[in-house]
Design a protein around this motif. Structure first.
Motif, PDB file in Angstrom:
ATOM      1  N   ASP A   2     105.911  58.608  12.818  1.00  0.00           N
ATOM      2  CA  ASP A   2     106.058  59.145  11.481  1.00  0.00           C
ATOM      3  C   ASP A   2     106.805  58.157  10.580  1.00  0.00           C
ATOM      4  N   ALA A   3     107.020  58.530   9.323  1.00  0.00           N
ATOM      5  CA  ALA A   3     107.642  57.637   8.350  1.00  0.00           C
ATOM      6  C   ALA A   3     109.075  57.272   8.699  1.00  0.00           C
ATOM      7  N   ALA A   4     109.741  58.105   9.489  1.00  0.00           N
ATOM      8  CA  ALA A   4     111.127  57.821   9.888  1.00  0.00           C
ATOM      9  C   ALA A   4     111.184  56.938  11.134  1.00  0.00           C
ATOM     10  N   GLY A   5     110.033  56.542  11.662  1.00  0.00           N
ATOM     11  CA  GLY A   5     110.021  55.685  12.841  1.00  0.00           C
ATOM     12  C   GLY A   5     110.118  56.461  14.137  1.00  0.00           C
ATOM     13  N   VAL A   6     109.869  57.773  14.089  1.00  0.00           N
ATOM     14  CA  VAL A   6     109.922  58.593  15.293  1.00  0.00           C
ATOM     15  C   VAL A   6     108.529  58.650  15.902  1.00  0.00           C
ATOM     16  N   ALA A   7     108.445  58.314  17.178  1.00  0.00           N
ATOM     17  CA  ALA A   7     107.155  58.292  17.860  1.00  0.00           C
ATOM     18  C   ALA A   7     106.696  59.712  18.150  1.00  0.00           C
ATOM     19  N   ILE A   8     105.426  59.999  17.885  1.00  0.00           N
ATOM     20  CA  ILE A   8     104.869  61.327  18.147  1.00  0.00           C
ATOM     21  C   ILE A   8     103.527  61.190  18.848  1.00  0.00           C
ATOM     22  N   TYR A   9     103.161  62.237  19.600  1.00  0.00           N
ATOM     23  CA  TYR A   9     101.846  62.297  20.222  1.00  0.00           C
ATOM     24  C   TYR A   9     100.836  62.760  19.182  1.00  0.00           C
ATOM     25  N   PRO A  10      99.538  62.541  19.432  1.00  0.00           N
ATOM     26  CA  PRO A  10      98.528  63.029  18.492  1.00  0.00           C
ATOM     27  C   PRO A  10      98.621  64.542  18.277  1.00  0.00           C
ATOM     28  N   SER A  11      99.115  65.257  19.271  1.00  0.00           N
ATOM     29  CA  SER A  11      99.247  66.702  19.137  1.00  0.00           C
ATOM     30  C   SER A  11     100.412  67.088  18.226  1.00  0.00           C
ATOM     31  N   GLY A  12     101.232  66.109  17.821  1.00  0.00           N
ATOM     32  CA  GLY A  12     102.369  66.388  16.963  1.00  0.00           C
ATOM     33  C   GLY A  12     103.685  66.473  17.707  1.00  0.00           C
ATOM     34  N   ARG A  13     103.655  66.418  19.040  1.00  0.00           N
ATOM     35  CA  ARG A  13     104.875  66.505  19.844  1.00  0.00           C
ATOM     36  C   ARG A  13     105.683  65.217  19.699  1.00  0.00           C
ATOM     37  N   ILE A  14     106.978  65.343  19.452  1.00  0.00           N
ATOM     38  CA  ILE A  14     107.845  64.184  19.244  1.00  0.00           C
ATOM     39  C   ILE A  14     108.182  63.537  20.578  1.00  0.00           C
ATOM     40  N   LEU A  15     108.046  62.206  20.642  1.00  0.00           N
ATOM     41  CA  LEU A  15     108.389  61.447  21.841  1.00  0.00           C
ATOM     42  C   LEU A  15     109.859  61.070  21.864  1.00  0.00           C
ATOM     43  N   GLY A  16     110.403  60.719  20.728  1.00  0.00           N
ATOM     44  CA  GLY A  16     111.800  60.307  20.670  1.00  0.00           C
ATOM     45  C   GLY A  16     112.022  59.367  19.519  1.00  0.00           C
ATOM     46  N   ALA A  17     113.279  59.144  19.205  1.00  0.00           N
ATOM     47  CA  ALA A  17     113.624  58.282  18.078  1.00  0.00           C
ATOM     48  C   ALA A  17     113.278  56.833  18.395  1.00  0.00           C
ATOM     49  N   ALA A  18     112.878  56.127  17.377  1.00  0.00           N
ATOM     50  CA  ALA A  18     112.579  54.709  17.535  1.00  0.00           C
ATOM     51  C   ALA A  18     113.870  53.936  17.792  1.00  0.00           C
ATOM     52  N   VAL A  19     113.749  52.902  18.595  1.00  0.00           N
ATOM     53  CA  VAL A  19     114.890  52.049  18.912  1.00  0.00           C
ATOM     54  C   VAL A  19     114.979  50.962  17.844  1.00  0.00           C
ATOM     55  N   THR A  20     116.181  50.607  17.463  1.00  0.00           N
ATOM     56  CA  THR A  20     116.378  49.581  16.446  1.00  0.00           C
ATOM     57  C   THR A  20     117.183  48.423  17.025  1.00  0.00           C
ATOM     58  N   PRO A  21     116.549  47.565  17.827  1.00  0.00           N
ATOM     59  CA  PRO A  21     117.279  46.495  18.488  1.00  0.00           C
ATOM     60  C   PRO A  21     117.654  45.366  17.532  1.00  0.00           C
ATOM     61  N   SER A  22     118.893  44.941  17.602  1.00  0.00           N
ATOM     62  CA  SER A  22     119.360  43.790  16.831  1.00  0.00           C
ATOM     63  C   SER A  22     120.367  43.020  17.665  1.00  0.00           C
ATOM     64  N   GLY A  23     120.482  41.724  17.383  1.00  0.00           N
ATOM     65  CA  GLY A  23     121.452  40.896  18.093  1.00  0.00           C
ATOM     66  C   GLY A  23     120.895  40.384  19.413  1.00  0.00           C
ATOM     67  N   ASP A  24     121.784  40.229  20.368  1.00  0.00           N
ATOM     68  CA  ASP A  24     121.398  39.752  21.698  1.00  0.00           C
ATOM     69  C   ASP A  24     120.870  40.940  22.501  1.00  0.00           C
ATOM     70  N   VAL A  25     119.567  41.011  22.648  1.00  0.00           N
ATOM     71  CA  VAL A  25     118.928  42.154  23.302  1.00  0.00           C
ATOM     72  C   VAL A  25     118.411  41.814  24.697  1.00  0.00           C
ATOM     73  N   LEU A  26     118.775  40.642  25.211  1.00  0.00           N
ATOM     74  CA  LEU A  26     118.220  40.170  26.478  1.00  0.00           C
ATOM     75  C   LEU A  26     118.403  41.173  27.611  1.00  0.00           C
ATOM     76  N   GLU A  27     119.638  41.610  27.861  1.00  0.00           N
ATOM     77  CA  GLU A  27     119.871  42.500  28.999  1.00  0.00           C
ATOM     78  C   GLU A  27     119.187  43.844  28.819  1.00  0.00           C
ATOM     79  N   ALA A  28     119.168  44.353  27.595  1.00  0.00           N
ATOM     80  CA  ALA A  28     118.475  45.623  27.341  1.00  0.00           C
ATOM     81  C   ALA A  28     116.976  45.471  27.578  1.00  0.00           C
ATOM     82  N   LEU A  29     116.404  44.343  27.162  1.00  0.00           N
ATOM     83  CA  LEU A  29     114.976  44.087  27.379  1.00  0.00           C
ATOM     84  C   LEU A  29     114.649  43.902  28.852  1.00  0.00           C
ATOM     85  N   LEU A  30     115.571  43.310  29.604  1.00  0.00           N
ATOM     86  CA  LEU A  30     115.326  43.121  31.041  1.00  0.00           C
ATOM     87  C   LEU A  30     115.178  44.469  31.746  1.00  0.00           C
TER      88      LEU A  30
END
Length: 191
Positions: A2-30
């Motif tokens: 959706d416009a707020a960056g929240v992922a949803i299924y085609p049925s309209g069910r919300i998956l969860g808030a979008a992640v906003t990674p900034s900075g050193d994200v290496l360990e989180a990406l691993l």
């Protein structure tokens, strides 16, 4: 999404808030994917001067993001979504026979000398277990969506053994794989 960056299924069910990674994200990406892999802008300089390699056709985008994270910081520029991602049954993200390819890519990334220099060995072991457990869990969810409860149970058991012992959703799905109606229930609720 959706416009707020929240992922949803085609049925309209919300998956969860979008992640906003900034900075050193290496360990989180691993440990886990932070965002849809195609949802980023990359400076051309990084792509022109890089030599991205991967031993497998699976998770090669994740391996590239790891190599980019080794070169510099990430900056979140949202909140507007940059892409609309469609997953279909023929895509590699649904290929249930892909486990070996994913595991090869994980081996490759965690054995990169630059990774071993930057992350403490004890923490690297933990991150590798998290990433491997995530792959088993993700493939189990895909198996369930396709109605393969037995295959999902095996994948979930591996995920629990490797590193998801304390995640309740893994235990719940593992317990529910014993019921034949689970794939139908998931299809109804997950779109």
């Amino acid at each position: 999404m959706d416009a707020a960056g929240v992922a949803i299924y085609p049925s309209g069910r919300i998956l969860g808030a979008a992640v906003t990674p900034s900075g050193d994200v290496l360990e989180a990406l691993l440990a886990n994917p932070l965002f849809p892999m195609g949802a980023a802008l990359i400076r051309k300089h990084y792509l022109d001067t890089a030599c991205f390699t991967c031993p497998s056709n699976y998770a090669e985008d994740w391996a590239m993001w790891i190599q980019l994270a080794l070169r510099g910081a990430f900056q979140f520029i949202g909140p507007e979504p940059l892409l609309d991602y469609r997953i279909h049954t023929a895509s590699q993200t649904h290929d249930l026979a892909a486990l070996d390819g994913y595991l090869k890519t994980i081996d490759y990334v965690f054995n990169l000398p630059t990774i071993r220099q930057r992350v403490l060995t004890t923490h690297l072991i933990k991150l590798r277990r998290q990433r491997t457990a995530y792959v088993y869990f993700a493939l189990a969810c895909k198996a369930l969506r396709h109605g393969h409860s037995r295959q999902a149970a095996t994948l979930l058991r591996h995920s629990l053994t490797i590193g998801n012992r304390w995640r309740p959703e893994v235990w719940v799905l593992y317990g529910l794989t014993r019921f034949d109606y689970l794939p139908l229930l998931l299809k109804r609720h997950l779109g």
